[in-house]
Design a protein around this motif. Structure first.
Motif, PDB file in Angstrom:
ATOM      1  N   GLU A 107       0.825  -1.205   0.000  1.00 19.13           N
ATOM      2  CA  GLU A 107       0.000   0.000   0.000  1.00 19.13           C
ATOM      3  C   GLU A 107       0.860   1.256   0.000  1.00 19.13           C
ATOM      4  OE1 GLU A 107      -3.304   1.210  -0.897  1.00 19.13           O
ATOM      5  OE2 GLU A 107      -3.093  -0.946  -0.923  1.00 19.13           O
ATOM      6  N   SER A 108       1.900   1.295   0.818  1.00 18.62           N
ATOM      7  CA  SER A 108       2.753   2.493   0.840  1.00 18.62           C
ATOM      8  C   SER A 108       3.532   2.627  -0.466  1.00 18.62           C
ATOM      9  CB  SER A 108       3.684   2.500   2.049  1.00 18.62           C
ATOM     10  OG  SER A 108       4.546   1.402   2.038  1.00 18.62           O
ATOM     11  N   LEU A 109       3.905   1.511  -1.083  1.00 18.67           N
ATOM     12  CA  LEU A 109       4.565   1.590  -2.386  1.00 18.67           C
ATOM     13  C   LEU A 109       3.615   2.197  -3.416  1.00 18.67           C
ATOM     14  CD1 LEU A 109       6.952   0.981  -4.293  1.00 18.67           C
ATOM     15  CD2 LEU A 109       5.905  -1.269  -4.685  1.00 18.67           C
ATOM     16  N   LYS A 110       2.378   1.750  -3.427  1.00 22.66           N
ATOM     17  CA  LYS A 110       1.391   2.275  -4.381  1.00 22.66           C
ATOM     18  C   LYS A 110       1.147   3.771  -4.149  1.00 22.66           C
ATOM     19  CE  LYS A 110      -1.082  -2.053  -5.247  1.00 22.66           C
ATOM     20  NZ  LYS A 110      -2.334  -2.798  -5.045  1.00 22.66           N
ATOM     21  N   ILE A 111       1.071   4.180  -2.898  1.00 24.69           N
ATOM     22  CA  ILE A 111       0.860   5.597  -2.581  1.00 24.69           C
ATOM     23  C   ILE A 111       2.055   6.418  -3.045  1.00 24.69           C
ATOM     24  CG2 ILE A 111       0.696   7.252  -0.670  1.00 24.69           C
ATOM     25  CD1 ILE A 111      -1.003   5.054   0.786  1.00 24.69           C
ATOM     26  N   THR A 112       3.251   5.903  -2.834  1.00 23.85           N
ATOM     27  CA  THR A 112       4.470   6.602  -3.268  1.00 23.85           C
ATOM     28  C   THR A 112       4.489   6.763  -4.779  1.00 23.85           C
ATOM     29  OG1 THR A 112       5.710   5.754  -1.374  1.00 23.85           O
ATOM     30  CG2 THR A 112       6.998   6.493  -3.276  1.00 23.85           C
ATOM     31  N   VAL A 113       4.227   5.682  -5.494  1.00 22.78           N
ATOM     32  CA  VAL A 113       4.239   5.736  -6.961  1.00 22.78           C
ATOM     33  C   VAL A 113       3.133   6.654  -7.466  1.00 22.78           C
ATOM     34  CG1 VAL A 113       3.962   4.376  -9.079  1.00 22.78           C
ATOM     35  CG2 VAL A 113       5.403   3.515  -7.213  1.00 22.78           C
ATOM     36  N   GLY A 119      13.521   7.987 -11.302  1.00 24.54           N
ATOM     37  CA  GLY A 119      14.633   7.423 -10.532  1.00 24.54           C
ATOM     38  C   GLY A 119      14.212   7.138  -9.096  1.00 24.54           C
ATOM     39  N   LEU A 120      13.482   8.070  -8.498  1.00 17.19           N
ATOM     40  CA  LEU A 120      12.965   7.855  -7.140  1.00 17.19           C
ATOM     41  C   LEU A 120      11.989   6.682  -7.098  1.00 17.19           C
ATOM     42  CD1 LEU A 120      12.407  11.554  -6.012  1.00 17.19           C
ATOM     43  CD2 LEU A 120      14.145   9.959  -5.157  1.00 17.19           C
ATOM     44  N   MET A 121      11.202   6.532  -8.160  1.00 18.97           N
ATOM     45  CA  MET A 121      10.278   5.404  -8.210  1.00 18.97           C
ATOM     46  C   MET A 121      11.040   4.081  -8.192  1.00 18.97           C
ATOM     47  SD  MET A 121       7.685   4.071 -11.126  1.00 18.97           S
ATOM     48  CE  MET A 121       9.121   3.601 -12.042  1.00 18.97           C
ATOM     49  N   PHE A 122      12.129   4.000  -8.967  1.00 21.04           N
ATOM     50  CA  PHE A 122      12.913   2.764  -8.967  1.00 21.04           C
ATOM     51  C   PHE A 122      13.548   2.512  -7.601  1.00 21.04           C
ATOM     52  CE2 PHE A 122      12.573   3.003 -13.607  1.00 21.04           C
ATOM     53  CZ  PHE A 122      12.359   1.667 -13.907  1.00 21.04           C
ATOM     54  N   ILE A 123      13.937   3.559  -6.906  1.00 16.34           N
ATOM     55  CA  ILE A 123      14.478   3.382  -5.556  1.00 16.34           C
ATOM     56  C   ILE A 123      13.386   2.873  -4.615  1.00 16.34           C
ATOM     57  CG2 ILE A 123      15.418   4.596  -3.541  1.00 16.34           C
ATOM     58  CD1 ILE A 123      16.947   6.385  -5.574  1.00 16.34           C
ATOM     59  N   ILE A 151       4.642  -2.217 -10.473  1.00 14.56           N
ATOM     60  CA  ILE A 151       4.102  -2.603  -9.161  1.00 14.56           C
ATOM     61  C   ILE A 151       3.627  -4.051  -9.209  1.00 14.56           C
ATOM     62  CG2 ILE A 151       2.229  -2.204  -7.512  1.00 14.56           C
ATOM     63  CD1 ILE A 151       2.497   0.804  -8.217  1.00 14.56           C
ATOM     64  N   LYS A 152       2.928  -4.409 -10.261  1.00 10.54           N
ATOM     65  CA  LYS A 152       2.442  -5.790 -10.403  1.00 10.54           C
ATOM     66  C   LYS A 152       3.623  -6.766 -10.452  1.00 10.54           C
ATOM     67  CE  LYS A 152      -0.829  -8.760 -10.881  1.00 10.54           C
ATOM     68  NZ  LYS A 152      -1.575  -9.120  -9.689  1.00 10.54           N
ATOM     69  N   ALA A 153       4.687  -6.392 -11.154  1.00  9.48           N
ATOM     70  CA  ALA A 153       5.861  -7.263 -11.263  1.00  9.48           C
ATOM     71  C   ALA A 153       6.471  -7.541  -9.890  1.00  9.48           C
ATOM     72  CB  ALA A 153       6.904  -6.636 -12.191  1.00  9.48           C
ATOM     73  N   VAL A 154       6.596  -6.518  -9.057  1.00 13.87           N
ATOM     74  CA  VAL A 154       7.205  -6.744  -7.746  1.00 13.87           C
ATOM     75  C   VAL A 154       6.252  -7.485  -6.811  1.00 13.87           C
ATOM     76  CG1 VAL A 154       8.874  -4.861  -7.946  1.00 13.87           C
ATOM     77  CG2 VAL A 154       6.674  -4.414  -6.831  1.00 13.87           C
ATOM     78  N   GLU A 155       4.955  -7.269  -6.972  1.00 10.71           N
ATOM     79  CA  GLU A 155       3.965  -8.011  -6.171  1.00 10.71           C
ATOM     80  C   GLU A 155       4.022  -9.500  -6.481  1.00 10.71           C
ATOM     81  OE1 GLU A 155      -0.274  -6.321  -4.950  1.00 10.71           O
ATOM     82  OE2 GLU A 155       0.243  -5.770  -7.008  1.00 10.71           O
TER      83      GLU A 155
END
Length: 173
Positions: A14-20, A54-58, A158-162
């Motif tokens: 959830e926090s990853l999705k909010i960040t992206v 770049g921040l998204m990849f981090i 996001i789907k790939a990392v999930e």
């Protein structure tokens, strides 16, 4: 009856999705500048988009490494866990290796001598140009986005990392 380990619950997504999502909103604001300013062109846009993506990849890298820790309570041999991702074309490399190497590229791009050997090998395997003299349109960040989606759909990352995170639970150590 099989019980599911409590650490398997993905409370990080959830926090990853909010960040992206926040980063995507920044991208949309910059895209609006194209219509408002005569001097602001596609190259200016790319210059300003590169650090946002770049921040998204981090953020994705943080999610990946935190997921490894959730599963194994250690980051020992984390590079082996990156290899369980989905292979991209004939590179012999996975989507997770690409995400990790792009995050490392972004963090160290001003000091390429600080790239770890494995990051360099992965960038080369994906045929990504990483010298400082390269044209912004050839940025490894943008090329990596295109490998996931022609229109840079970050939902696919996001789907790939999930999906990858769930695969972690199939590994027996």
């Amino acid at each position: 009856m099989t019980s599911i380990h409590w650490r398997r619950c993905d409370y990080r997504i959830e926090s990853l999705k909010i960040t992206v999502l926040g980063l995507e909103e920044s991208v949309q604001q910059l895209r609006k500048k194209l219509d408002k300013s005569e001097w602001y062109d596609g190259f200016w846009l790319l210059e300003e988009l590169e650090p946002i993506y770049g921040l998204m990849f981090i953020a994705l890298q943080n999610y990946i490494n935190s997921s490894i820790y959730d599963r194994f309570e250690s980051l020992d041999k984390q590079y082996l866990k990156y290899r369980i991702g989905n292979q991209i074309k004939e590179t012999g490399r996975t989507d997770i290796e690409l995400i990790i190497s792009i995050a490392n590229y972004y963090k160290h791009r001003d000091y390429p001598g600080d790239f770890k050997k494995e990051t360099l090998k992965i960038l080369v395997d994906f045929n990504l140009q990483f010298d400082k003299e390269g044209d912004i349109k050839d940025s490894p960040i943008f090329k990596a986005l295109e490998m996931f989606s022609e229109n840079w759909d970050t939902n696919l990352l996001i789907k790939a990392v999930e999906v990858w995170r769930e695969k972690l639970w199939t590994i027996i150590e």
